[in-house]
Each structure stands twice: as C-alpha cells, then as structure tokens.
Design a protein around this motif. Structure first.
Motif, PDB file in Angstrom:
ATOM      1  N   ALA A   1      32.873  16.286 -16.855  1.00 27.30           N
ATOM      2  CA  ALA A   1      31.992  15.930 -17.965  1.00 27.30           C
ATOM      3  C   ALA A   1      30.548  15.805 -17.495  1.00 27.30           C
ATOM      4  O   ALA A   1      29.609  16.230 -18.168  1.00 27.30           O
ATOM      5  N   GLY A   2      30.374  15.223 -16.303  1.00 30.14           N
ATOM      6  CA  GLY A   2      29.025  15.117 -15.761  1.00 30.14           C
ATOM      7  C   GLY A   2      28.414  16.470 -15.473  1.00 30.14           C
ATOM      8  O   GLY A   2      27.228  16.699 -15.734  1.00 30.14           O
ATOM      9  N   SER A   3      29.225  17.403 -14.943  1.00 29.65           N
ATOM     10  CA  SER A   3      28.699  18.740 -14.654  1.00 29.65           C
ATOM     11  C   SER A   3      28.348  19.479 -15.946  1.00 29.65           C
ATOM     12  O   SER A   3      27.321  20.163 -16.005  1.00 29.65           O
ATOM     13  N   VAL A   4      29.185  19.361 -16.980  1.00 25.20           N
ATOM     14  CA  VAL A   4      28.873  20.001 -18.265  1.00 25.20           C
ATOM     15  C   VAL A   4      27.608  19.409 -18.870  1.00 25.20           C
ATOM     16  O   VAL A   4      26.732  20.127 -19.371  1.00 25.20           O
ATOM     17  N   SER A   5      27.485  18.095 -18.827  1.00 27.47           N
ATOM     18  CA  SER A   5      26.288  17.442 -19.354  1.00 27.47           C
ATOM     19  C   SER A   5      25.033  17.877 -18.595  1.00 27.47           C
ATOM     20  O   SER A   5      23.998  18.163 -19.190  1.00 27.47           O
ATOM     21  N   ASP A   6      25.153  17.962 -17.269  1.00 22.85           N
ATOM     22  CA  ASP A   6      24.004  18.403 -16.471  1.00 22.85           C
ATOM     23  C   ASP A   6      23.640  19.850 -16.776  1.00 22.85           C
ATOM     24  O   ASP A   6      22.453  20.202 -16.842  1.00 22.85           O
ATOM     25  N   ALA A   7      24.656  20.696 -16.970  1.00 21.26           N
ATOM     26  CA  ALA A   7      24.379  22.105 -17.281  1.00 21.26           C
ATOM     27  C   ALA A   7      23.698  22.251 -18.637  1.00 21.26           C
ATOM     28  O   ALA A   7      22.736  23.015 -18.786  1.00 21.26           O
ATOM     29  N   LEU A   8      24.201  21.499 -19.625  1.00 18.74           N
ATOM     30  CA  LEU A   8      23.567  21.556 -20.948  1.00 18.74           C
ATOM     31  C   LEU A   8      22.132  21.061 -20.895  1.00 18.74           C
ATOM     32  O   LEU A   8      21.232  21.647 -21.525  1.00 18.74           O
ATOM     33  N   ARG A   9      21.899  19.998 -20.159  1.00 15.08           N
ATOM     34  CA  ARG A   9      20.548  19.472 -20.027  1.00 15.08           C
ATOM     35  C   ARG A   9      19.639  20.464 -19.307  1.00 15.08           C
ATOM     36  O   ARG A   9      18.489  20.666 -19.695  1.00 15.08           O
ATOM     37  N   HIS A  10      20.174  21.096 -18.278  1.00 12.19           N
ATOM     38  CA  HIS A  10      19.375  22.054 -17.494  1.00 12.19           C
ATOM     39  C   HIS A  10      18.978  23.262 -18.348  1.00 12.19           C
ATOM     40  O   HIS A  10      17.796  23.631 -18.425  1.00 12.19           O
ATOM     41  N   TYR A  11      19.964  23.881 -19.006  1.00  8.25           N
ATOM     42  CA  TYR A  11      19.657  25.073 -19.792  1.00  8.25           C
ATOM     43  C   TYR A  11      18.865  24.742 -21.053  1.00  8.25           C
ATOM     44  O   TYR A  11      18.037  25.544 -21.493  1.00  8.25           O
ATOM     45  N   GLY A  12      19.112  23.586 -21.616  1.00  9.55           N
ATOM     46  CA  GLY A  12      18.301  23.177 -22.755  1.00  9.55           C
ATOM     47  C   GLY A  12      16.837  23.039 -22.393  1.00  9.55           C
ATOM     48  O   GLY A  12      15.947  23.462 -23.142  1.00  9.55           O
ATOM     49  N   ARG A  13      16.577  22.459 -21.216  1.00 10.13           N
ATOM     50  CA  ARG A  13      15.199  22.352 -20.742  1.00 10.13           C
ATOM     51  C   ARG A  13      14.602  23.722 -20.471  1.00 10.13           C
ATOM     52  O   ARG A  13      13.430  23.980 -20.793  1.00 10.13           O
ATOM     53  N   CYS A  14      15.380  24.613 -19.881  1.00  8.19           N
ATOM     54  CA  CYS A  14      14.884  25.971 -19.616  1.00  8.19           C
ATOM     55  C   CYS A  14      14.581  26.715 -20.908  1.00  8.19           C
ATOM     56  O   CYS A  14      13.541  27.383 -21.024  1.00  8.19           O
ATOM     57  N   TYR A  15      15.467  26.617 -21.904  1.00  4.26           N
ATOM     58  CA  TYR A  15      15.219  27.282 -23.189  1.00  4.26           C
ATOM     59  C   TYR A  15      13.973  26.715 -23.862  1.00  4.26           C
ATOM     60  O   TYR A  15      13.199  27.447 -24.495  1.00  4.26           O
ATOM     61  N   PHE A  16      13.795  25.420 -23.732  1.00  6.25           N
ATOM     62  CA  PHE A  16      12.616  24.773 -24.324  1.00  6.25           C
ATOM     63  C   PHE A  16      11.328  25.330 -23.707  1.00  6.25           C
ATOM     64  O   PHE A  16      10.366  25.638 -24.415  1.00  6.25           O
ATOM     65  N   GLU A  17      11.315  25.479 -22.388  1.00 10.03           N
ATOM     66  CA  GLU A  17      10.119  25.982 -21.721  1.00 10.03           C
ATOM     67  C   GLU A  17       9.940  27.479 -21.926  1.00 10.03           C
ATOM     68  O   GLU A  17       8.806  27.960 -22.064  1.00 10.03           O
ATOM     69  N   LEU A  18      11.032  28.234 -21.930  1.00 12.13           N
ATOM     70  CA  LEU A  18      10.923  29.670 -22.175  1.00 12.13           C
ATOM     71  C   LEU A  18      10.387  29.965 -23.572  1.00 12.13           C
ATOM     72  O   LEU A  18       9.621  30.912 -23.771  1.00 12.13           O
ATOM     73  N   SER A  19      10.789  29.165 -24.528  1.00 11.95           N
ATOM     74  CA  SER A  19      10.357  29.377 -25.916  1.00 11.95           C
ATOM     75  C   SER A  19       8.928  28.915 -26.170  1.00 11.95           C
ATOM     76  O   SER A  19       8.390  29.204 -27.244  1.00 11.95           O
ATOM     77  N   LYS A  20       8.344  28.190 -25.206  1.00 10.37           N
ATOM     78  CA  LYS A  20       7.015  27.592 -25.419  1.00 10.37           C
ATOM     79  C   LYS A  20       7.031  26.841 -26.753  1.00 10.37           C
ATOM     80  O   LYS A  20       6.330  27.180 -27.714  1.00 10.37           O
ATOM     81  N   ALA A  21       7.851  25.825 -26.804  1.00 14.64           N
ATOM     82  CA  ALA A  21       8.180  25.162 -28.068  1.00 14.64           C
ATOM     83  C   ALA A  21       6.945  24.646 -28.801  1.00 14.64           C
ATOM     84  O   ALA A  21       6.889  24.693 -30.036  1.00 14.64           O
TER      85      ALA A  21
END
Length: 435
Positions: free
Chosen positions: A72-92
């Motif tokens: 669960a911790g690894s899934v949560s960390d992965a979601l947080r990591h990719y969510g942050r990357c998508y946020f920065e890639l999109s120039k929100a």
C-alpha cells in the motif's frame, strides 16, 4: 515465646508475599486466582501445545500485514510521484490561465443564460488539450531544459519520468480533451483545440530554436482559447468574438518581452532564439512592448461600439491599458531589469482585471439570442405540424370507424344465425329508411 511468635509471623508474611504478589507493583496479577500446584501443572501441560501452535500463525499474520502495508505504501508513493510529474508536465498554472480565457470566451458568447454544464465541459476539454500541448513541448525540449537553471528540475530533464511515458500521457489527454469538446460542444470548438495543440507543439516549439518570430507565433497560440470558448457557446465566430483574443495577443508581446529580457542569459544557455539577444541595450525590446500596449488602448471602445459590453467598460479598459502603457514607457526611458520586472508584474495584474471587466459589463450575445429564438420558432412550427398531422390521422381513424358501424350493424347477423327461433330485428339506416 515472644521471639518465637514474631519469628513465626515474619515467616508467614514472607511466604504470603511469595504466593500473593503486591498489587501496587503487579496490578495485572492482582485479581488472578492462586492455582494449586496440581491444577497449574495440568493447565501448563495442556496449554503448551496451543501456544506452540499459535506462534507460527501470529508470525504469519504479522508478516502478511507488513507485506500489505509495504505494498500500500509503494502504491501510494507511486501515485504521488506520477501525480506530481503529471502536474509539472502539464504546467498546471499556465493551463489554468488558458482555461480561464476559454471560460471567459464561453460566457461572452452566451446569451442571457449561461449553460453551466456546457461551460464545465468546455473548460475540462480545454484543460486536457492544454496539458497535452505543454507536455509535448517538454518532450521536444528535454536537452534545452537541462541546460537552463529554471527548467533543469522538471520531470524529464531530472529523469523522474521517461519520455515515452510523457508522450503517452500527452497523447491520451489530448485525444480525450478533443473528443470531449466534439461531443459536448461542437466540431468548431474541437477543431480550434486540435489546431492550437498542433500550432503550439509542432510549430511554436521548434521555432523557438530557429527565429525570434516565435514570440508572435506564441501570441497567436494564446489568443485562440477565447475563440474556442466562444465557438463552444454560440457554434459560430463573429466580429465581437475578436475583442478578447486581440487583447490576449497584444498583451502577450510586452509580457514575454519583459520575461525574455530578464532571463536572456538563461534562454541563451538553453539555445533559444529570442528578440532580446540582438538588443544588448534593451531599447528595441522596450519599444516593441510600448507599441503593443498602444494597440490595446482602443479595445474597450470597440467592445462597447460593437455591442459586446456597456459603456463603462470602455472607460475601465482605457484606464487599465493606460497603466500598463506607463509601465512600458518607463521601460523605454530606462531599460533596466528593475523597469522590466515592473512591467512584467503589471502585465500579470492587467489580464485578470481586463477579463473581469469584460464579464462584469458584458451584454448578451444578440446573435446567440437570435439563433435560439429562431430555433425555438422552427421547433414550434415543426411541433405544430406534427400535432396537425396527428390530429388528421386521428380524425380519419374515427371517420373510418363510424362508417363501418353505420354501414353494417353486426348485431343483426349475429342475432339470427345462432338463434333461428328469435325474430329478426329491424334496423334503421342513417338515411332513416327501414331495411
């Protein structure tokens, strides 16, 4: 005897303290009964196998719980990591500004009533297309971003996400946003969104490394979202629809000129061709900014004259543009980082104030109201024609039914055939003659 009695009493107290623990030091065992040696030996012998069998089960359950917790911790960390990357890639933040201009265009293109569901779908589709364009921009500029201080920590140059992953993300959200606009708005809005994505990612992005004209091409890209919103609301483009796009086009020139002047060393390290590179004194950059500020001065009057806003907006827009023009003039008189930064911050305040004035003093889109009225009239005419056709069909069915009843009375034949001993009834026709 006293000594013997005292000795016996002390021995009894010692034995009692061994058998019964002190409750103040052992509260957990204060209420536990004292078992006899025979019963304690039997209970210990019977519970030993049970405890031995329970130890592996407890250990297994603990290990399973730890594994689930780690997963669960690894899934949560992965979601947080990719969510942050998508946020920065999109120039929100930049995409949010694009969505705001598109939403303003939708409201300006609406009539007396604004379709909230349509507005939300238009903003969502615009957000996805803008995120796709910004992501593709970073995919194509990985090496350039790695050379600049303000961009080297982005997800792609820093290696936090792969280019293939970013390209898949850009493709999926771009297709989804265009499809949403085509489904919930119209084909014109979807076409504008797709063309803007292509213009930004495949024309403006490579042009930044070729020629300084990229600033003007980027201004065209920024002027299209209000047209997209207007088209989504009214299904067409008119002269009134050009006010906000024109303001955005002319506003972007001084905004980006100030930014290019302040970050020219960084842009030079990244390999981008900016107008400020050939202008070491900053005079030409300042004059370009002032000229485009002057172009914005009559926009408030045009908005009032073309029936887009009330007369108050012409005054407010003129005052706003005059303030930005004064900032550009100070940049012309003294081209320094201080005056350029002042003009840059002034441009950040100008755009939301201008759009707020447009929305506050807007007048309903007359063409939209005319189209709605015309559509309602056509719908009413078609509905009336359908009602008349249904009434005629119903009248014909009733006429045929009544004619069958008068031409051949069914009871006469049915009464004679089964019961020949009954007298034949006499019927009267519609003309009053006896049969």
């Amino acid at each position: 005897m006293w000594r013997g009695g005292a000795t016996a009493a002390s021995a009894a107290r010692a034995l009692r303290s061994r058998l019964i623990p002190d409750t103040s030091h052992h509260p957990a065992t204060a209420l536990a009964p004292i078992a006899s040696p025979r019963s304690s030996s039997s209970s210990s012998s019977s519970s030993a196998p049970t405890i031995a069998a329970a130890v592996p089960a407890v250990a297994e359950a603990t290990a399973a719980a730890a594994a689930v917790s780690r997963q669960a911790g690894s899934v949560s960390d992965a979601l947080r990591h990719y969510g942050r990357c998508y946020f920065e890639l999109s120039k929100a933040r930049l995409s949010a500004l694009v969505v705001a201009t598109s939403g303003a265009g939708y409201v300006l293109g609406s009539g007396n009533m604004v379709d909230i569901a349509g507005l939300c779908c238009t903003c969502a589709g615009t957000m996805m297309v803008a995120a796709s364009a910004n992501t593709l921009n970073q995919v194509f500029e990985i090496k350039n971003d790695a050379k600049m201080k303000r961009t080297m920590r982005r997800p792609l140059p820093s290696g936090r996400i792969s280019p293939a992953h970013a390209a898949m993300w850009a493709t999926s959200v771009g297709v989804a946003g265009t499809a949403l606009l085509a489904w919930k708005a119209n084909g014109l809005a979807a076409g504008l969104a797709a063309s803007n994505l292509i213009l930004y990612a495949f024309v403006y992005t490579p042009l930044k490394q070729i020629h300084p004209v990229n600033t003007w091409v980027g201004a065209v890209v920024g002027a299209i979202p209000p047209l997209l919103g207007w088209a989504a609301a009214s299904s067409e483009l008119s002269l009134n629809a050009m006010i906000l796009p024109a303001a955005l086009y002319y506003w972007q020139i001084p905004h980006f000129m100030a930014l290019a002047y302040l970050c020219r060393n960084d842009y030079l390290a990244g390999g981008y061709r900016m107008f400020s590179f050939a202008d070491p004194t900053g005079k030409r950059t300042a004059w370009v900014s002032l000229r485009n500020c002057l172009y914005m001065l009559p926009l408030g009057f045009f908005a009032y004259n073309w029936g887009l806003t009330s007369e108050w907006f012409s005054l407010e827009a003129s005052l706003l543009t005059l303030g930005l023009t004064i900032g550009a003039l100070s940049f012309v008189l003294e081209p320094t980082p201080k005056t350029a930064r002042r003009m840059f911050y002034g441009s950040l305040l100008y755009l939301p104030a201008f759009m707020a004035g447009l929305l506050l003093h807007r007048l309903p889109n007359e063409q939209k109201e005319h189209n709605v009225t015309q559509t309602s009239e056509i719908t009413g005419i078609l509905y009336g024609a359908e009602q008349q056709d249904e009434e005629r069909a119903r009248q014909k069915r009733e006429d045929r039914k009544s004619s069958r009843i008068h031409s051949r009375p069914p009871v006469a034949y049915a009464s004679v055939a089964p019961f020949p001993f009954l007298p034949v009834p006499i019927y009267v026709s519609t003309q009053g003659h006896e049969l």
